[in-house]
Design a protein around this motif. Sequence first.
Motif, PDB file in Angstrom:
ATOM      1  N   LEU A  90       0.816  -1.219   0.000  1.00 20.60           N
ATOM      2  CA  LEU A  90       0.000   0.000   0.000  1.00 20.60           C
ATOM      3  C   LEU A  90       0.847   1.266   0.000  1.00 20.60           C
ATOM      4  O   LEU A  90       0.336   2.335   0.310  1.00 20.60           O
ATOM      5  CB  LEU A  90      -0.919   0.011   1.231  1.00 20.60           C
ATOM      6  N   ASP A  91       2.133   1.160  -0.339  1.00 24.49           N
ATOM      7  CA  ASP A  91       3.015   2.322  -0.243  1.00 24.49           C
ATOM      8  C   ASP A  91       2.574   3.461  -1.159  1.00 24.49           C
ATOM      9  O   ASP A  91       2.671   4.627  -0.784  1.00 24.49           O
ATOM     10  CB  ASP A  91       4.456   1.933  -0.515  1.00 24.49           C
ATOM     11  N   ASP A 110       1.563   7.035   0.289  1.00 22.81           N
ATOM     12  CA  ASP A 110       2.320   8.216  -0.130  1.00 22.81           C
ATOM     13  C   ASP A 110       1.413   9.403  -0.425  1.00 22.81           C
ATOM     14  O   ASP A 110       1.880  10.539  -0.477  1.00 22.81           O
ATOM     15  CB  ASP A 110       3.169   7.903  -1.365  1.00 22.81           C
ATOM     16  N   MET A 111       0.120   9.160  -0.622  1.00 24.02           N
ATOM     17  CA  MET A 111      -0.815  10.277  -0.808  1.00 24.02           C
ATOM     18  C   MET A 111      -0.980  11.071   0.473  1.00 24.02           C
ATOM     19  O   MET A 111      -1.279  12.251   0.440  1.00 24.02           O
ATOM     20  CB  MET A 111      -2.175   9.763  -1.282  1.00 24.02           C
ATOM     21  N   VAL A 112      -0.786  10.406   1.633  1.00 17.48           N
ATOM     22  CA  VAL A 112      -0.858  11.118   2.911  1.00 17.48           C
ATOM     23  C   VAL A 112       0.322  12.079   2.996  1.00 17.48           C
ATOM     24  O   VAL A 112       0.160  13.275   3.154  1.00 17.48           O
ATOM     25  CB  VAL A 112      -0.860  10.122   4.086  1.00 17.48           C
ATOM     26  N   PHE A 113       1.526  11.562   2.914  1.00 21.08           N
ATOM     27  CA  PHE A 113       2.737  12.347   2.690  1.00 21.08           C
ATOM     28  C   PHE A 113       3.825  11.412   2.204  1.00 21.08           C
ATOM     29  O   PHE A 113       3.796  10.220   2.487  1.00 21.08           O
ATOM     30  CB  PHE A 113       3.173  13.164   3.920  1.00 21.08           C
TER      31      PHE A 113
END
Length: 143
Positions: free
Chosen positions: A94-95, A99-102
Amino acid sequence: MKLAQVSSPVRTVFHGAGQFLAIALYFAAIAGIIHYSVAAHNVASEASLIELSQLILLAASVFTFRRIAHVHCAYNSAASLMSAFFLVLMIRELDATLDMVFHGFGKSRRSPSRHSLFGQQPKTGVKRLRVWQESSHLNSLPY
């Protein structure tokens, strides 16, 4: 009207045939997903059907091992460990979503970056290794 009971060997055959059919459908579904993704030229993206099916299978593995850990007390430790392993694999898959979070959400902040390990300071690690080898008890071992 009472239905006749099916004999034990016939029941065993039907049970085995049912298991075979379930496994065959599972593999056919996987082959179909791969064929569809290759035909649609959607193999390398993170939003492909292969990635989604991989996440579904990892989640099913996590929940299956958690269920085994709760139901069978004898396998609690092993099933919990396997469940945690598959959960880590699922988080690693789910990386792109995380990565959409930060950027770098799934990476540890304490681990040194790859650049500092291989780009700038290779000599300090070698020096530390030599100091450790010279000062360790390995030199006194008779081999």
